[in-house]
Design an enzyme around this catalytic site. Sequence first.
Site, PDB file in Angstrom:
ATOM      1  N   GLU A  14       0.805  -1.225   0.000  1.00 15.47           N
ATOM      2  CA  GLU A  14       0.000   0.000   0.000  1.00 15.47           C
ATOM      3  C   GLU A  14       0.836   1.272   0.000  1.00 15.47           C
ATOM      4  OE1 GLU A  14      -4.101  -1.724   2.020  1.00 15.47           O
ATOM      5  OE2 GLU A  14      -2.488  -1.140   3.376  1.00 15.47           O
ATOM      6  N   GLY A  80     -12.619  -4.261   1.191  1.00 17.34           N
ATOM      7  CA  GLY A  80     -13.636  -5.161   0.671  1.00 17.34           C
ATOM      8  C   GLY A  80     -14.912  -4.371   0.406  1.00 17.34           C
ATOM      9  N   MET A 174      -9.632  -2.804   7.840  1.00 19.28           N
ATOM     10  CA  MET A 174      -9.165  -3.188   9.168  1.00 19.28           C
ATOM     11  C   MET A 174      -8.387  -2.100   9.919  1.00 19.28           C
ATOM     12  SD  MET A 174      -8.242  -7.183   8.296  1.00 19.28           S
ATOM     13  CE  MET A 174      -8.072  -7.672   9.992  1.00 19.28           C
ATOM     14  N   GLU A 175      -8.360  -0.869   9.396  1.00 23.52           N
ATOM     15  CA  GLU A 175      -7.564   0.181  10.051  1.00 23.52           C
ATOM     16  C   GLU A 175      -8.220   1.553  10.144  1.00 23.52           C
ATOM     17  OE1 GLU A 175      -6.321  -1.479   7.291  1.00 23.52           O
ATOM     18  OE2 GLU A 175      -5.255  -3.023   8.426  1.00 23.52           O
ATOM     19  N   ASP A 198     -11.719  -6.792  -3.216  1.00 21.87           N
ATOM     20  CA  ASP A 198     -12.553  -8.008  -3.120  1.00 21.87           C
ATOM     21  C   ASP A 198     -13.941  -7.595  -2.660  1.00 21.87           C
ATOM     22  OD1 ASP A 198     -10.754  -7.854  -0.416  1.00 21.87           O
ATOM     23  OD2 ASP A 198     -12.807  -8.429   0.026  1.00 21.87           O
TER      24      ASP A 198
HETATM   25  N1  ADE Z   1      -9.397  -5.296   3.227  1.00 21.88           N
HETATM   26  C1  ADE Z   1      -9.584  -5.675   1.949  1.00 21.88           C
HETATM   27  N2  ADE Z   1     -10.511  -6.641   1.866  1.00 21.88           N
HETATM   28  C2  ADE Z   1     -10.922  -6.886   3.125  1.00 21.88           C
HETATM   29  C3  ADE Z   1     -11.855  -7.785   3.698  1.00 21.88           C
HETATM   30  N3  ADE Z   1     -12.559  -8.627   2.942  1.00 21.88           N
HETATM   31  N4  ADE Z   1     -12.015  -7.776   5.044  1.00 21.88           N
HETATM   32  C4  ADE Z   1     -11.290  -6.927   5.802  1.00 21.88           C
HETATM   33  N5  ADE Z   1     -10.398  -6.057   5.321  1.00 21.88           N
HETATM   34  C5  ADE Z   1     -10.209  -6.034   3.990  1.00 21.88           C
END
Ligand code: ADE
Length: 232
Positions: A14, A80, A174-175, A198
Amino acid sequence: MGQKIAVMGAMPEEIEPIIAKLENLKVTEYAANKYYEGSYRGKSLVVAYSKIGKVFATLTATLMIERFGCKQLLFSGVAGAISDQLKVGDLIIADGLCQHDLDITAFGHPYGYVPEGEVCIPTDKKLRELAKRVAKEKGLILKEGIIATGDQFVANAERKAWIGETFNADALEMEGAAVAVVCSALNVPFFILRAISDAADMDAGFDFDTFLESSAKTSADFILSMVEEMGK
Ligand code: ADE
């Protein structure tokens, strides 16, 4: 050279496209991490990846502000998708961030809330407006919405739907909300950009591995364009 700007990611992929562009690079090792100071188009940057998750993100964001003296923070990375309007490679900026795994509902509080906190922390309006201007100039589509953060890689349609419904969120990662807590407490304007890797469904693990690098680069390139325009 003006005030220092923090550019943060969670994973090496990143921030590598950003570090590659820094001039007069100086690397400092501190608190089990590396901080890359340098300049880009006349701006002073401090760049780092935190490692994955809210705790590491909190540590890195705090140090970029308190130890390295950054006055604004831009986060770049992947997410995501929750919204079915978002496809791999699409860019989304957070207008607000919440913690989907913060739960003291046993005490009658809503999901994502603890006393003296807020469920959704807003990002800096000026930085969002700058991003929209840059997107327009470059002919890029930039979505805006709520991003939900938690210490879970979500690869489950049910969990994804629950997060979407509970927080009205369009994407998850997640951050972001950890960075939001730090920056809002320290009164540092901040901005969270993500490119979709995703759809947080049963294929998420495979898609993440496939698209991490390309989506991370899409996000990092946009951040560089923003840095170029900052202070103009
Ligand atoms: N970052 C990218 N894809 C993610 C996902 N599916 N869950 C959590 N963090 C992500």
